[in-house]
Design a protein around this motif. Structure first.
Motif, PDB file in Angstrom:
ATOM      1  N   ALA A  14       0.837  -1.210   0.000  1.00 12.39           N
ATOM      2  CA  ALA A  14       0.000   0.000   0.000  1.00 12.39           C
ATOM      3  C   ALA A  14       0.868   1.255   0.000  1.00 12.39           C
ATOM      4  O   ALA A  14       0.577   2.225  -0.719  1.00 12.39           O
ATOM      5  CB  ALA A  14      -0.924  -0.010   1.207  1.00 12.39           C
ATOM      6  N   ILE A  15       1.934   1.242   0.769  1.00 15.56           N
ATOM      7  CA  ILE A  15       2.826   2.407   0.819  1.00 15.56           C
ATOM      8  C   ILE A  15       3.485   2.624  -0.532  1.00 15.56           C
ATOM      9  O   ILE A  15       3.636   3.758  -1.002  1.00 15.56           O
ATOM     10  CB  ILE A  15       3.879   2.219   1.926  1.00 15.56           C
ATOM     11  N   ALA A  16       3.884   1.535  -1.173  1.00 15.00           N
ATOM     12  CA  ALA A  16       4.554   1.649  -2.465  1.00 15.00           C
ATOM     13  C   ALA A  16       3.658   2.268  -3.524  1.00 15.00           C
ATOM     14  O   ALA A  16       4.140   2.818  -4.517  1.00 15.00           O
ATOM     15  CB  ALA A  16       5.037   0.273  -2.917  1.00 15.00           C
ATOM     16  N   SER A  17       2.327   2.190  -3.305  1.00 12.24           N
ATOM     17  CA  SER A  17       1.392   2.742  -4.294  1.00 12.24           C
ATOM     18  C   SER A  17       1.200   4.251  -4.149  1.00 12.24           C
ATOM     19  O   SER A  17       0.530   4.866  -4.981  1.00 12.24           O
ATOM     20  CB  SER A  17       0.035   2.047  -4.170  1.00 12.24           C
ATOM     21  N   PRO A  41      -6.675   5.683   0.915  1.00 12.03           N
ATOM     22  CA  PRO A  41      -7.736   4.805   1.438  1.00 12.03           C
ATOM     23  C   PRO A  41      -7.196   3.379   1.545  1.00 12.03           C
ATOM     24  O   PRO A  41      -6.357   2.951   0.755  1.00 12.03           O
ATOM     25  CB  PRO A  41      -8.835   4.908   0.380  1.00 12.03           C
ATOM     26  N   PHE A  42      -7.714   2.656   2.541  1.00 12.15           N
ATOM     27  CA  PHE A  42      -7.221   1.289   2.753  1.00 12.15           C
ATOM     28  C   PHE A  42      -8.329   0.470   3.402  1.00 12.15           C
ATOM     29  O   PHE A  42      -9.053   0.959   4.280  1.00 12.15           O
ATOM     30  CB  PHE A  42      -5.993   1.306   3.660  1.00 12.15           C
ATOM     31  N   ARG A  61      -8.776   5.550   6.472  1.00 13.99           N
ATOM     32  CA  ARG A  61      -7.576   6.227   5.976  1.00 13.99           C
ATOM     33  C   ARG A  61      -6.316   5.543   6.512  1.00 13.99           C
ATOM     34  O   ARG A  61      -6.242   5.233   7.694  1.00 13.99           O
ATOM     35  CB  ARG A  61      -7.572   7.683   6.441  1.00 13.99           C
ATOM     36  N   LEU A  62      -5.356   5.339   5.641  1.00 16.81           N
ATOM     37  CA  LEU A  62      -4.048   4.847   6.051  1.00 16.81           C
ATOM     38  C   LEU A  62      -3.090   6.031   5.984  1.00 16.81           C
ATOM     39  O   LEU A  62      -2.766   6.526   4.895  1.00 16.81           O
ATOM     40  CB  LEU A  62      -3.584   3.720   5.122  1.00 16.81           C
ATOM     41  N   ILE A  63      -2.690   6.518   7.145  1.00 19.41           N
ATOM     42  CA  ILE A  63      -1.781   7.662   7.220  1.00 19.41           C
ATOM     43  C   ILE A  63      -0.369   7.138   7.438  1.00 19.41           C
ATOM     44  O   ILE A  63      -0.125   6.336   8.343  1.00 19.41           O
ATOM     45  CB  ILE A  63      -2.192   8.610   8.356  1.00 19.41           C
TER      46      ILE A  63
END
Length: 462
Positions: A258-261, A294-295, A310-312
């Motif tokens: 997810a972070i890589a996106s 968003p996650f 939300r993924l912060i």
């Protein structure tokens, strides 16, 4: 500073029956009585059938323990602090440490739950009576965390080795605070030392949120916790109670993907007003970058538990080669990531520091271990569970006393409140039919003590 007389001219004698070392216990115990602690314990705690009379007068015994803790007692024997000098002229029903130890050892888990019910109601009364937790603030934070309390006796029930690799008992606490008040403990639970940090968190959180609402708080509640509490059960407990959540997340394979996106231009630089010590990097951090996407979490669970929020992500540049994980890609070799899963309505630049403020719960742990929780004093697990419950009650009572005394003491550590407002020496005099406490002249915190004294319905001599 130096001695003003030679040793040959200075003498000591323990012979004054009218001196006390803790005059501040008078308004503190009065406050506990006004908020109904003894009545609630008498009503709810029923140790029927306990041997050696352990079940009699639970209200007097609980008040003796809480009073001793407020004076700084951190073991059963230390509760004898209430039986010195002239304190018996000010308080009735003080029990001996041996009696209090027998009382605690008579507790079963059901009795602990009865005691928790009484102290929860007392905390609500305390908040209503003193304004300890403001009900007008727009946002209220509920923090849950746990700590392993090290113990040294292998015969102590429940003591075992957990993730800290030391023998101990593992306790959870839940606190409530706002931006304008210090944390107040609303729920506690003692577990075995080997229990995971998040074990039983959802049920404890449900109890805590019920207590917070019973305080009359109608504001938006945000539950904050570290990654040990990232679970669908915790999220479900928050949503059933109408609360929002802000939970740290471990950087797993799914999270790394997810972070890589996240697009490179989506990162926003931030600078901390106060530098933060990064233990893994072994350096002070003063700036970082944040982003959000968003996650959907808990996709391995039933569909009803799937949660989109939300993924912060906060990222900090790695400067210490030792902190680069083996086999990681260049992306994760350059940056270290901290992740929060939240449904809060704060904008990104407010939501990330708001979650970091969860660290305030560590101050509560420090306060407890600086007072009644310096030890878990009994070999019996349920006795220690009762001790933990009463330690939290003494913490809240001490903090309420500080709140009534001054703006400074409302946010001070409980150890500071004890030194300034409770451990005040006094001489008891009985002119006519009155009782007068003669306090030290030029006591630095005399005005604050006066405010506490008068707030509990008593008068100063003029």
């Amino acid at each position: 500073m130096k001695s003003s007389h030679s040793p040959a001219r200075v003498f000591a004698a323990f012979d004054e029956p009218n001196l006390i070392a803790h005059a501040g216990l008078v308004p503190v115990i009065r406050l506990a009585e006004r908020c109904g602690l003894p009545a609630l314990v008498a009503e709810k705690v029923k140790l029927t059938g306990a041997a050696n009379g352990a079940g009699t007068a639970p209200d007097a015994k609980a008040m003796s323990i809480v009073g001793g803790m407020a004076a700084g007692a951190d073991s059963i024997d230390d509760l004898d602090v209430l039986r010195h000098g002239g304190l018996r002229k000010l308080f009735a029903g003080v029990r001996a440490p041996s009696t209090l130890g027998t009382f605690l050892r008579a507790f079963t888990w059901g009795h602990v739950r009865q005691l928790q019910s009484a102290t929860s109601a007392f905390t609500c009364n305390l908040a209503a009576h003193t304004g300890l937790v403001p009900t007008t603030d727009e946002v209220v934070f509920v923090d849950i965390d746990s700590k392993v309390k090290q113990v040294y006796g292998p015969a102590k029930q429940g003591a075992s080795f957990g993730y800290t690799k030391v023998r101990g008992l593992h306790f959870q606490i839940v606190t409530v605070k706002t931006s304008t008040c210090a944390p107040v403990i609303v729920a506690t639970r003692l577990r075995r030392g080997s229990a995971g940090s998040g074990k039983g968190a959802a049920s404890l959180l449900r109890e805590a949120l019920t207590t917070v609402r019973a305080m009359g708080i109608t504001a938006q509640i945000i539950v904050r916790a570290d990654s040990a509490y990232f679970s669908h059960k915790v999220v479900a407990a928050c949503r059933r109670a109408g609360a929002r959540f802000s939970l740290a997340v471990a950087v797993t394979k799914t999270i790394r993907e997810a972070i890589a996106s996240i697009a490179e231009d989506a990162w926003t630089p931030i600078r901390y007003t106060d530098a933060i010590w990064d233990a893994e990097e072994e350096r002070w951090i003063s700036d970082a970058e944040i982003a959000e996407i968003p996650f959907t979490a808990f996709t391995s669970k039933k569909k009803q538990f799937h949660t989109t929020a939300r993924l912060i992500v906060r990222r900090v540049k790695r400067l210490n080669p030792k902190t680069v994980p083996d086999g990681q890609s260049e992306l994760f070799a350059v940056w270290r990531h901290h992740v929060v899963f939240t449904d809060s309505t704060f904008v990104l630049t407010d939501a990330e520091p708001m979650h970091r403020a969860h660290a305030a719960v560590e101050q509560v742990f420090a306060d407890l271990e600086d007072s009644a929780l310096a030890h878990l004093p009994s070999g019996k697990f349920t006795a220690n569970a009762a001790w933990l419950t009463l330690a939290a009650t003494a913490y809240n009572l001490t903090r309420a006393a500080g709140h009534l005394a001054s703006a400074f003491h409302a946010r001070a550590r409980t150890g500071t409140i004890r030194r300034h407002l409770i451990a005040v020496p006094a001489r008891i005099a009985r002119p006519g039919r009155r009782v007068v406490l003669h306090l030290p002249r030029r006591w630095r915190w005399a005005d604050d003590f006066t405010d506490l004294w008068t707030a509990t319905g008593q008068r100063m001599q003029t």
